[in-house]
Write an enzyme that holds these catalytic residues in place. Structure first.
Site, PDB file in Angstrom:
ATOM      1  N   GLY A  11       0.817  -1.216   0.000  1.00  0.00           N
ATOM      2  CA  GLY A  11       0.000   0.000   0.000  1.00  0.00           C
ATOM      3  C   GLY A  11       0.849   1.264   0.000  1.00  0.00           C
ATOM      4  N   ASN A  33      -2.967  -8.482   0.185  1.00  0.00           N
ATOM      5  CA  ASN A  33      -3.918  -9.122  -0.746  1.00  0.00           C
ATOM      6  C   ASN A  33      -4.181  -8.254  -1.983  1.00  0.00           C
ATOM      7  OD1 ASN A  33      -5.510  -7.105   0.257  1.00  0.00           O
ATOM      8  ND2 ASN A  33      -7.221  -8.406   0.879  1.00  0.00           N
ATOM      9  N   VAL A  58      -4.495 -11.458   5.206  1.00  0.00           N
ATOM     10  CA  VAL A  58      -4.076 -11.876   6.553  1.00  0.00           C
ATOM     11  C   VAL A  58      -5.260 -12.262   7.441  1.00  0.00           C
ATOM     12  CG1 VAL A  58      -1.873 -10.637   6.612  1.00  0.00           C
ATOM     13  CG2 VAL A  58      -3.944  -9.491   7.425  1.00  0.00           C
ATOM     14  N   TYR A 146     -14.296   1.164  10.394  1.00  0.00           N
ATOM     15  CA  TYR A 146     -12.846   1.415  10.480  1.00  0.00           C
ATOM     16  C   TYR A 146     -12.448   1.737  11.922  1.00  0.00           C
ATOM     17  CZ  TYR A 146      -8.280   3.445   9.313  1.00  0.00           C
ATOM     18  OH  TYR A 146      -6.930   3.721   9.241  1.00  0.00           O
TER      19      TYR A 146
END
Ligand code: UDP
Length: 318
Positions: A11, A33, A58, A146
């Site tokens: 990322g 991923n 993960v 989040y």
């Protein structure tokens, strides 16, 4: 030299961290991923023998064999439009994904560092935010996928530290920007720069009076490395740049620095958008000897230059 696992290493922030680790001689296993990245951020690292990519989620476990000295757990969608597009995945990686990483830390004796967030403070009733503040989060609002995932991640990290003897550390990362933010990521800095360079209106949400404190990515990476190396330091430790600006000020600076004629356009504020955010970094200064060095204008200049080189960003692109 250490062997370090970085989840979310492909990322924006993770790839800069992988660069810095490889640069200083560590061996890096990047577990990602590729849900919010196409792998472009790490292509240059794939030919380095000190770097390996394991492409997996993960949430289903961390299939890394052999010795590991540190696990830096960054995997998660991070921009509001992306975690709202992947709400269940965000909750899963914050909860099950974090536990999978902690299990690997317990097995290997690795130090575990959780990339938590200033979002744990929610709509803060304390300003600036110190680590001792418990936060003011709406547990059932859209952002909770989040915020609460990261709060749970902190809770399970502390539990593995207290009851499973894992060497754990938590950093709370405030808004970070720099090269490799994806043009369509949806965060304010990338949106404004791409819009300004493409002569499209800068989309200000609400009245633009809300504030954020923006940290340049290189500064943030230095803080993450310091925390990885600070054995037995649990924190949580705020990492961010305390210089605070309103969204309107940011828009004006980006307009000026890109010499853009793009106007501002005002849009509805997202639900539960925090009205202010600024880190107190006394603890990072004292315990990590860390503070940011790059000003907003310097960081924006580097970021604008990078965006100018990206295909699809420019005056003729819709
Ligand atoms: N924002 C904005 N225009 C945009 C994107 C974001 O005005 O195109 C605002 C957003 O409402 C928030 C701030 O900028 O108040 C920072 O948003 P971002 O998504 O970058 O990060 P957040 O701190 O909300 O996670």
């Amino acid at each position: 030299m250490s062997r370090v696992v970085v989840t979310g290493g492909a990322g924006f922030l993770g790839s800069h961290l992988c660069d810095a680790l490889v640069e200083r001689g560590d061996e890096v296993v990047c577990v990602d991923n590729l849900s919010t990245s196409d792998g472009g951020n790490i292509v240059h690292l794939l030919k380095d023998e000190r770097f390996t990519l394991v492409q997996t989620d993960v949430t289903n476990g961390v299939p890394v064999k052999g010795p590991v000295e540190a696990i830096l757990h960054l995997a998660s969608p991070a921009s509001p439009p992306e975690y709202l597009r992947m709400p269940l995945e965000t909750l899963a990686v914050g909860s099950r994904g974090t536990e999978a990483c902690l299990t690997l830390a317990r097995q290997t004796g690795a130090r575990f560092v959780l990339a938590s967030t200033s979002e744990v403070y929610g709509e803060p009733l304390e300003h600036p935010q110190r680590e001792s503040y418990w936060g003011n989060v709406n547990p059932i609002g859209p952002r909770s996928v989040y915020d609460e995932a990261k709060r749970f991640a902190e809770a399970i990290t502390m539990a593995y530290g207290r009851y499973e003897s894992v060497d754990v550390g938590i950093v709370r990362i405030f808004n970070t920007y720099g090269p490799r933010l994806r043009p369509g990521d949806g965060r304010v800095v990338s949106n404004f720069i791409v819009q300004a360079l493409s002569n499209r209106p800068l989309t200000v949400y609400g009245e633009g009076t809300q504030t954020r404190s923006f940290c340049y990515v290189d500064d943030l990476v230095r803080g993450l490395l310091a925390m990885a190396d600070a054995k037995e330091l649990t924190g949580p430790v705020n990492l961010g740049n305390p210089s605070e600006v309103s969204v309107l000020e940011l828009a004006t600076v980006v307009q000026e620095m890109t010499q853009s004629t793009s106007p501002l356009s005002f849009h509805e504020s997202p639900q539960d958008d925090p009205t202010k955010r600024r880190p107190d970094i006394s603890l990072a200064r004292a315990s990590l000897n860390w503070s940011p060095a790059i000003t907003l204008r310097d960081g924006l200049a580097r970021t604008i230059e990078w965006f100018k080189q990206q295909p699809g960003v420019g005056a003729n692109v819709e």
